[in-house]
Scaffold this active site. Structure first.
Site, PDB file in Angstrom:
ATOM      1  N   ARG A 149       0.846  -1.201   0.000  1.00 17.72           N
ATOM      2  CA  ARG A 149       0.000   0.000   0.000  1.00 17.72           C
ATOM      3  C   ARG A 149       0.881   1.250   0.000  1.00 17.72           C
ATOM      4  NH1 ARG A 149      -4.767  -0.088   4.287  1.00 17.72           N
ATOM      5  NH2 ARG A 149      -5.436   1.677   3.017  1.00 17.72           N
ATOM      6  N   CYS A 187      -1.423   5.931   8.912  1.00 13.81           N
ATOM      7  CA  CYS A 187      -1.780   4.672   8.258  1.00 13.81           C
ATOM      8  C   CYS A 187      -2.881   4.981   7.255  1.00 13.81           C
ATOM      9  CB  CYS A 187      -2.189   3.632   9.291  1.00 13.81           C
ATOM     10  SG  CYS A 187      -3.571   4.153  10.347  1.00 13.81           S
TER      11      CYS A 187
END
Length: 276
Positions: free
Chosen positions: A176, A234
Site C-alpha cells: 500500500r 496509516c
C-alpha cells in the site's frame, strides 16, 4: 508504566477485589461486526466498545476514522464503566491494532491507567481460560472525564513537515505504501518523504509485541534517534496508533496523524508519492 499486560497478569487482576475495567474492541476491516465476535465469546467481565461509533467520529473531512467529539467519547467511556484513576485493560482479536487505538485515545484524554492485553483474545484462548457469551453491561457508570492533549496529534500540514525534516512512519503494508494496491482509499501511494514501517513488524507471528529492545532496534535501524521528531500515519489512524504504542515501548515519543491517508487524499492539491 508498562502499556501491556499478559494473560497471567490479567487473570490475577480480574480475581482481585477491584478488577480493572475490561473492554473488548474487536473489529476487522470488511469483516463481520466486532459485536458478533463479542457475543460469541469474550473475556469474563468485558464490555464491548465499537471502533466506528465509540472510538471514531463519522467519516468525512477528517478521514475514515476521525477523532469523535470528545463529549461523545466521554459518554461512551462512562457507559462502559471507565473511572478516573481506575485501571483499564483493552483487547482485540490478536495483534492489538484496535486495542492500541483505545489505549491511545484514553492516554490522549488524560487517563494514564490503561493497558493492552498482549496477544489479545487468542492469547486468552490459548491459555485455556474461560469465556462468556452474550452481552454484558458495565456494573455501574464511570466518571471518566475526557481532557484531550496528553499525547501529540499532528495535522496534514504538520505530517508533511515532519516527513521533510524528521521521520513520518507509514504503518500500512508495504504494497500500500508503494502504491501497488489500495483496497480502501481512492488514491494509492504515500505521503512524500514518509518511511515505510508496517505495524505488522511490531508483533511476532502469534500477535505478541516484540520486546522493547527489539522494537528499539527496529526503529533505530530506520535512522530514528532520541532527538528526532517522529509521527505515524496509516489508512485511517487506527494502525498508526499501534505504531505509536510500539514507539512508546521503544522509548520514543511520537505524534499521531489521526486522519492519515484517508484524510490526505481528500485534498487533490496534496502530493502523492509511489514506489519504494
Amino acid at each position: 508504566m508498562n502499556p501491556l499486560t499478559t494473560v497471567s497478569e490479567l487473570r490475577n487482576a480480574l480475581d482481585a477485589q477491584h478488577p480493572p475495567t475490561l473492554i473488548d474492541v474487536r473489529w476487522s476491516l470488511g469483516g463481520p461486526p466486532g459485536i458478533e465476535a463479542y457475543r460469541a465469546g469474550h473475556l469474563p467481565g468485558a464490555v464491548f466498545a465499537d471502533l466506528d461509533t465509540d472510538l471514531a467520529g463519522p467519516p468525512g473531512a477528517g478521514g475514515r476514522h476521525p477523532l469523535p467529539d470528545m463529549a461523545d467519547f466521554e459518554a461512551a467511556m462512562r457507559r462502559l464503566g471507565v473511572c478516573a484513576g481506575h485501571p483499564v485493560v483493552c483487547y482485540d482479536q490478536r495483534d492489538s491494532v484496535v486495542a492500541a487505538r483505545l489505549w491511545w485515545m484514553l492516554r490522549y484524554c488524560g487517563h494514564s491507567e490503561v493497558r493492552v492485553l498482549d496477544g489479545g483474545y487468542e492469547a486468552w484462548m490459548r491459555a485455556g481460560l474461560p469465556v462468556r457469551t452474550g452481552m454484558q453491561e458495565a456494573a455501574r457508570p464511570g466518571d471518566f472525564r475526557a481532557e484531550p492533549g496528553a499525547l501529540p496529534v499532528v495535522s496534514a500540514e504538520e505530517a508533511a513537515a515532519i516527513a521533510r525534516g524528521g521521520f513520518l512512519l507509514d504503518a500500512r503494508a508495504g504494497e500500500r505504501y508503494r502504491g501497488e494496491v489500495e483496497p480502501v482509499d481512492p488514491v494509492a501511494g504515500h505521503i512524500p518523504g514518509a518511511v515505510s514501517a508496517p505495524s505488522i513488524d511490531n508483533v511476532d507471528t502469534e500477535g505478541y509485541f516484540r520486546s522493547p529492545a527489539r522494537l528499539r532496534e527496529r526503529f533505530t535501524a530506520l535512522g530514528i534517534d532520541q532527538d528526532a521528531e517522529v509521527a505515524a500515519y496509516c489508512g485511517s489512524g487506527v494502525t498508526a496508533a499501534h505504531e505509536v504504542l510500539a514507539l512508546h515501548m521503544a522509548g520514543f515519543r511520537a505524534g499521531l496523524y489521526v486522519g492519515s491517508w484517508s484524510d490526505w487524499v481528500r485534498d487533490p492539491a496534496r502530493e502523492v508519492a509511489v514506489g519504494g
